[in-house]
Design a protein around this motif. Structure first.
Motif, mmCIF file in Angstrom:
data_model
loop_
_atom_site.group_PDB
_atom_site.id
_atom_site.type_symbol
_atom_site.label_atom_id
_atom_site.label_comp_id
_atom_site.label_asym_id
_atom_site.label_seq_id
_atom_site.Cartn_x
_atom_site.Cartn_y
_atom_site.Cartn_z
ATOM 1 N N ALA A 23 0.836 -1.204 0.000
ATOM 2 C CA ALA A 23 0.000 0.000 0.000
ATOM 3 C C ALA A 23 0.869 1.250 0.000
ATOM 4 N N MET A 24 1.970 1.210 0.759
ATOM 5 C CA MET A 24 2.875 2.348 0.810
ATOM 6 C C MET A 24 3.494 2.614 -0.559
ATOM 7 N N PHE A 25 3.937 1.553 -1.219
ATOM 8 C CA PHE A 25 4.517 1.706 -2.554
ATOM 9 C C PHE A 25 3.498 2.290 -3.529
ATOM 10 N N SER A 26 2.244 1.874 -3.397
ATOM 11 C CA SER A 26 1.196 2.389 -4.269
ATOM 12 C C SER A 26 1.019 3.893 -4.076
ATOM 13 N N LEU A 28 3.281 5.991 -2.806
ATOM 14 C CA LEU A 28 4.499 6.656 -3.266
ATOM 15 C C LEU A 28 4.505 6.772 -4.786
ATOM 16 N N SER A 29 4.074 5.716 -5.466
ATOM 17 C CA SER A 29 4.015 5.726 -6.932
ATOM 18 C C SER A 29 3.059 6.797 -7.435
ATOM 19 N N ARG A 30 1.935 6.922 -6.754
ATOM 20 C CA ARG A 30 0.939 7.922 -7.162
ATOM 21 C C ARG A 30 1.510 9.332 -7.045
ATOM 22 N N GLU A 31 2.220 9.590 -5.956
ATOM 23 C CA GLU A 31 2.820 10.913 -5.765
ATOM 24 C C GLU A 31 3.900 11.177 -6.821
ATOM 25 N N ILE A 32 4.700 10.169 -7.140
ATOM 26 C CA ILE A 32 5.736 10.331 -8.169
ATOM 27 C C ILE A 32 5.102 10.654 -9.514
ATOM 28 N N THR A 33 4.050 9.928 -9.871
ATOM 29 C CA THR A 33 3.368 10.149 -11.148
ATOM 30 C C THR A 33 2.794 11.561 -11.227
ATOM 31 N N ALA A 52 9.550 13.349 -4.030
ATOM 32 C CA ALA A 52 8.806 12.095 -4.128
ATOM 33 C C ALA A 52 9.743 10.906 -4.332
ATOM 34 N N VAL A 53 10.730 11.078 -5.178
ATOM 35 C CA VAL A 53 11.684 10.002 -5.444
ATOM 36 C C VAL A 53 12.517 9.711 -4.193
ATOM 37 N N ASN A 54 12.936 10.761 -3.501
ATOM 38 C CA ASN A 54 13.714 10.563 -2.272
ATOM 39 C C ASN A 54 12.900 9.838 -1.214
ATOM 40 N N ALA A 55 11.608 10.182 -1.123
ATOM 41 C CA ALA A 55 10.732 9.514 -0.161
ATOM 42 C C ALA A 55 10.605 8.034 -0.498
ATOM 43 N N ALA A 56 10.520 7.728 -1.800
ATOM 44 C CA ALA A 56 10.403 6.339 -2.235
ATOM 45 C C ALA A 56 11.686 5.566 -1.932
ATOM 46 N N LYS A 57 12.813 6.192 -2.181
ATOM 47 C CA LYS A 57 14.097 5.544 -1.899
ATOM 48 C C LYS A 57 14.262 5.276 -0.410
ATOM 49 N N ALA A 58 13.788 6.214 0.413
ATOM 50 C CA ALA A 58 13.892 6.061 1.858
ATOM 51 C C ALA A 58 13.105 4.854 2.353
ATOM 52 N N GLN A 59 12.076 4.456 1.592
ATOM 53 C CA GLN A 59 11.270 3.285 1.949
ATOM 54 C C GLN A 59 11.711 2.045 1.169
ATOM 55 N N SER A 60 12.906 2.120 0.566
ATOM 56 C CA SER A 60 13.495 0.991 -0.174
ATOM 57 C C SER A 60 12.625 0.545 -1.345
ATOM 58 N N MET A 61 11.961 1.484 -1.971
ATOM 59 C CA MET A 61 11.171 1.175 -3.160
ATOM 60 C C MET A 61 12.126 0.893 -4.326
ATOM 61 N N PRO A 62 11.943 -0.223 -5.048
ATOM 62 C CA PRO A 62 12.852 -0.588 -6.141
ATOM 63 C C PRO A 62 12.936 0.494 -7.216
ATOM 64 N N LYS A 63 14.120 0.630 -7.806
ATOM 65 C CA LYS A 63 14.334 1.641 -8.843
ATOM 66 C C LYS A 63 13.388 1.446 -10.025
ATOM 67 N N ASP A 64 13.117 0.198 -10.377
ATOM 68 C CA ASP A 64 12.214 -0.064 -11.503
ATOM 69 C C ASP A 64 10.816 0.472 -11.222
ATOM 70 N N ILE A 66 10.083 2.986 -9.293
ATOM 71 C CA ILE A 66 10.161 4.453 -9.356
ATOM 72 C C ILE A 66 10.122 4.924 -10.804
ATOM 73 N N GLN A 67 10.907 4.259 -11.664
ATOM 74 C CA GLN A 67 10.951 4.668 -13.066
ATOM 75 C C GLN A 67 9.613 4.433 -13.755
#
Length: 247
Positions: A23-26, A28-33, A52-64, A66-67
């Motif tokens: 749910a967190m990744f979802s 984070l993805s929405r905010e990045i988009t 947004a990207v830094n927040a995702a990285k801080a939660q160990s969200m995979p680079k793929d 994020i992209q």
């Protein structure tokens, strides 16, 4: 501890961590988009996307992941998300600000209103509680970054406005305009931050009585469980004694 920090503790003690992570990744993805769609798809040229990207990285969200979220912004027929802020009161008169990104305003409004009403709260009109908060930048470091004196010295030299340190870590506050500059300076002295974001800082914190604390936590959990809700901020403070009783 401030409301947002206590909220992290609530998240940590909840079960079903895999579900929460998804749910967190979802979110984070929405905010990045949304950030990529509102500006350039390059974090170096788009401050909101960089956050947004830094927040995702801080939660160990995979680079793929994020992209993909960035690429989704340029895709034809992608969802259009609207930013909405809800304001209201939780148990004990605690002021809450709920930030959401939604593709269906009616659905989100209904869900947020229901969460408030079922958990001893009341949803208010726009501006009902935000006057009691300051919009600021927030940079968070873990306790391992150093003791209070070290972090305070680094924060002041970087141009921060205030710092709050607890055994869990350090919250460094800046003006909205100085957030990126201060974060960049701190990274050189303290390393990469745990999170860098815009936040709502309460002007006055309210102690939560034991009788209201559990209901308040249930309300915050109910809001956080909604896919459209991005962040919940509050002016509450819960004593260690009350937290121990709640387990």
């Amino acid at each position: 501890m401030a409301g947002h920090s206590k909220f992290k503790n609530i998240m940590h003690r909840k079960g079903a961590q895999d579900k929460k992570r998804s749910a967190m990744f979802s979110k984070l993805s929405r905010e990045i988009t949304v950030a990529a769609k509102m500006g350039l798809p390059d974090p170096d040229m788009n401050p909101r996307l960089r956050l947004a990207v830094n927040a995702a990285k801080a939660q160990s969200m995979p680079k793929d992941n994020i992209q993909r979220a960035i690429d989704k912004a340029a895709a034809a027929g992608g969802e259009d998300y609207e930013e909405i802020r809800y304001e209201g009161y939780g148990p004990g008169g605690i002021a809450l600000i709920v930030e959401a990104l939604t593709d269906n305003r009616n659905r989100t409004a209904t869900n947020v209103r229901t969460a408030f009403s079922k958990n001893g709260g009341n949803l208010g009109a726009s501006g009902a509680v935000s006057h009691g908060f300051d919009r600021m930048g927030l940079i968070t470091y873990p306790a391992s970054a150093g003791d209070e004196e070290k972090v305070l010295e680094a924060a002041m030299e970087a141009g921060a406005e205030d710092i709050e340190s607890t055994e869990d870590g350090h919250d460094i506050w800046t003006s909205m305009e100085d957030l990126h500059a201060v974060a960049g300076a701190l990274e050189k002295t303290l390393g990469e931050a745990e999170s860098v974001k815009l936040a709502w800082r309460p002007q006055v914190k309210v102690d939560v009585a034991e009788a209201d604390a559990q209901s308040l936590f249930k309300l915050i959990d109910a809001l956080d469980d909604d896919d459209d809700v991005q962040t919940v901020w509050g002016n509450y403070e819960v004593s260690d004694a009350v937290m121990e009783k709640l387990g």
